[in-house]
Design an enzyme around this catalytic site. Structure first.
Site, mmCIF file in Angstrom:
data_model
loop_
_atom_site.group_PDB
_atom_site.id
_atom_site.type_symbol
_atom_site.label_atom_id
_atom_site.label_comp_id
_atom_site.label_asym_id
_atom_site.label_seq_id
_atom_site.Cartn_x
_atom_site.Cartn_y
_atom_site.Cartn_z
ATOM 1 N N THR A 161 5.180 6.952 1.259
ATOM 2 C CA THR A 161 4.291 6.877 2.412
ATOM 3 C C THR A 161 3.840 5.431 2.531
ATOM 4 O OG1 THR A 161 3.550 9.140 1.993
ATOM 5 C CG2 THR A 161 2.160 7.780 3.432
ATOM 6 N N MET B 182 0.791 -1.203 0.000
ATOM 7 C CA MET B 182 0.000 0.000 0.000
ATOM 8 C C MET B 182 0.834 1.268 0.000
ATOM 9 S SD MET B 182 -1.546 0.151 3.786
ATOM 10 C CE MET B 182 -0.534 0.541 5.149
ATOM 11 N N PRO B 183 2.104 1.198 -0.303
ATOM 12 C CA PRO B 183 2.860 2.449 -0.345
ATOM 13 C C PRO B 183 2.351 3.392 -1.431
ATOM 14 C CG PRO B 183 4.335 0.571 -0.318
ATOM 15 C CD PRO B 183 2.954 0.036 -0.535
ATOM 16 N N PHE B 184 2.445 4.674 -1.144
ATOM 17 C CA PHE B 184 2.172 5.716 -2.124
ATOM 18 C C PHE B 184 3.488 6.436 -2.361
ATOM 19 C CE2 PHE B 184 0.879 10.085 -3.252
ATOM 20 C CZ PHE B 184 0.224 9.786 -4.437
#
Length: 133
Positions: free
Chosen positions: A73, A1-3
């Site tokens: 993030t 789920m990193p952005f």
């Protein structure tokens, strides 16, 4: 789920190189942080002169206009060892495959929690997956 947000000086990287950078970042995230392969959310930002600043030698690292700012993030919980391995592998892979200078790979990790994510529909999907609901 990193952005992931990647910022760079305009005209330093073409579409093909940006694709390589995207793939290499994704590969390192899979290898070091156990991120699923299809978890790809990345934004690339080019900047004109006067919009992109950096210290050319802060902390003894000699940077050039080929600098990439890579802000990731992601959910908290990665160990210092994982993070250090990630930084090293990412710089090495980018240097070998593009090629580019390792000195120009600037990474910032921003930790957060499951409740800080909504992948659409106004829902906090990660709370369901992470056991928070």
């Amino acid at each position: 789920m990193p952005f992931i947000r990647v910022s760079y000086y305009e005209h330093q990287y073409d579409r093909n190189k940006l694709g390589q950078i995207s793939r290499i970042i994704g590969s390192a995230l899979v290898a070091y942080f156990n991120v699923p392969k299809d978890d790809v959310f990345q934004v690339f930002h080019s900047h004109k002169e006067g919009e992109f600043y950096y210290s050319p030698s802060y902390l003894g690292v000699e940077r050039s206009d080929g600098l990439l700012y890579i802000q990731i993030t992601l959910k908290s919980g990665r160990t210092t060892s994982q993070k250090k391995g990630f930084y090293s592998a990412l710089a090495e892979q980018l240097s070998n495959e593009l090629p580019m200078r390792k000195e120009d790979v600037f990474v910032v990790l921003v930790d957060n929690e499951y409740e800080d994510w909504s992948f659409g529909n106004g829902e906090a999907q990660m709370l369901k997956i992470g056991g928070g609901l």
